[in-house]
Design a protein around this motif. Structure first.
Motif, PDB file in Angstrom:
ATOM      1  N   UNK A  86      -2.545   8.392  10.740  1.00 62.44           N
ATOM      2  CA  UNK A  86      -2.231   9.157   9.580  1.00 62.44           C
ATOM      3  C   UNK A  86      -0.606   9.562   9.893  1.00 62.44           C
ATOM      4  N   UNK A  87      -0.521  10.099  10.966  1.00 66.83           N
ATOM      5  CA  UNK A  87       0.726  10.843  11.479  1.00 66.83           C
ATOM      6  C   UNK A  87       1.923   9.846  11.331  1.00 66.83           C
ATOM      7  N   UNK A  88       1.571   8.471  11.938  1.00 64.27           N
ATOM      8  CA  UNK A  88       2.380   7.381  11.942  1.00 64.27           C
ATOM      9  C   UNK A  88       3.082   7.416  10.339  1.00 64.27           C
ATOM     10  N   UNK A  97      -2.464  10.603   2.595  1.00 64.79           N
ATOM     11  CA  UNK A  97      -2.946   9.755   2.085  1.00 64.79           C
ATOM     12  C   UNK A  97      -4.374   9.780   2.752  1.00 64.79           C
ATOM     13  N   UNK A  98      -5.613   9.333   1.927  1.00 62.55           N
ATOM     14  CA  UNK A  98      -6.949   9.643   2.591  1.00 62.55           C
ATOM     15  C   UNK A  98      -7.325   8.305   3.097  1.00 62.55           C
ATOM     16  N   UNK A 130      -1.490   1.777   2.322  1.00 69.60           N
ATOM     17  CA  UNK A 130      -0.676   1.500   3.793  1.00 69.60           C
ATOM     18  C   UNK A 130      -1.497   1.373   4.825  1.00 69.60           C
ATOM     19  N   UNK A 131      -1.092   0.648   5.717  1.00 73.67           N
ATOM     20  CA  UNK A 131      -1.927   0.029   7.000  1.00 73.67           C
ATOM     21  C   UNK A 131      -1.064   0.310   8.264  1.00 73.67           C
ATOM     22  N   UNK A 150      -6.166   0.813  10.545  1.00 76.71           N
ATOM     23  CA  UNK A 150      -6.629   1.821   9.796  1.00 76.71           C
ATOM     24  C   UNK A 150      -5.738   1.774   8.230  1.00 76.71           C
ATOM     25  N   UNK A 151      -6.559   1.708   7.199  1.00 70.55           N
ATOM     26  CA  UNK A 151      -6.211   1.567   5.992  1.00 70.55           C
ATOM     27  C   UNK A 151      -6.316   3.006   5.116  1.00 70.55           C
ATOM     28  N   UNK A 152      -5.279   2.989   4.490  1.00 67.27           N
ATOM     29  CA  UNK A 152      -5.314   4.766   3.838  1.00 67.27           C
ATOM     30  C   UNK A 152      -4.639   4.243   2.448  1.00 67.27           C
TER      31      UNK A 152
END
Length: 160
Positions: A86-88, A97-98, A130-131, A150-152
């Motif tokens: 998430x930080x990226x 985003x969740x 986003x991925x 990780x997808x958000x």
């Protein structure tokens, strides 16, 4: 009969209950103090390098995040994939985003006091999705501890 088995499996031993009751959980003042979660799970992450779409961090494995064998717990690894991924996105200029989905491959273990390098890259964006890709490796040995995708999802602009 099945319900009794389920109750038995969910029973907390007195020692574990005592440990939980001694946790120091203070009220969180948003924007002023670290929350219990931040102080417990995220304390110790150090950002080494940041640029749009790329984040490199260091993390020394603390005893509080290990399992009964002294290894960094799978849940703690999942948390690191979530948070550093998430930080990226934030480094890439995106808003909160969740998490929608995470896929993590656990390759080896990390012990207390091992220093990890955590690299997160943004894979891309499509609409509100986003991925990210997150790689955790042992700084000393170079051995990969885990890798995750990780997808958000999040709306790009608030309607509030």
């Amino acid at each position: 009969m099945e319900m009794e088995k389920a109750r038995e499996a969910l029973m907390v031993e007195e020692e574990a209950s005592e440990l939980v009751s001694r946790l120091d959980v203070r009220p969180h003042r948003a924007g002023r103090d670290a929350s219990f979660y931040e102080g417990f799970a995220l304390r110790g992450i150090r950002v080494d390098h940041i640029q749009p779409g790329l984040l490199t961090c260091s993390f020394k494995v603390p005893p509080r995040l290990t399992d009964s064998s002294g290894n960094l717990s799978p849940g703690a690894i999942a948390n690191l994939v979530d948070e550093v991924g998430s930080a990226a996105l934030h480094a890439d200029g995106h808003h909160m985003k969740v998490s929608v989905d995470m896929s993590i491959s656990y390759m080896s273990t990390a012990k207390v006091e091992d220093e990890l390098e955590i690299i997160s890259r943004v894979l891309g964006h499509k609409g509100g999705y986003s991925g990210t890709y997150v790689l955790l490796s042992n700084k000393t040995t170079g051995q990969i501890v885990a890798e995750g995708r990780h997808s958000l999802f999040g709306k790009l602009k608030s309607k509030i």
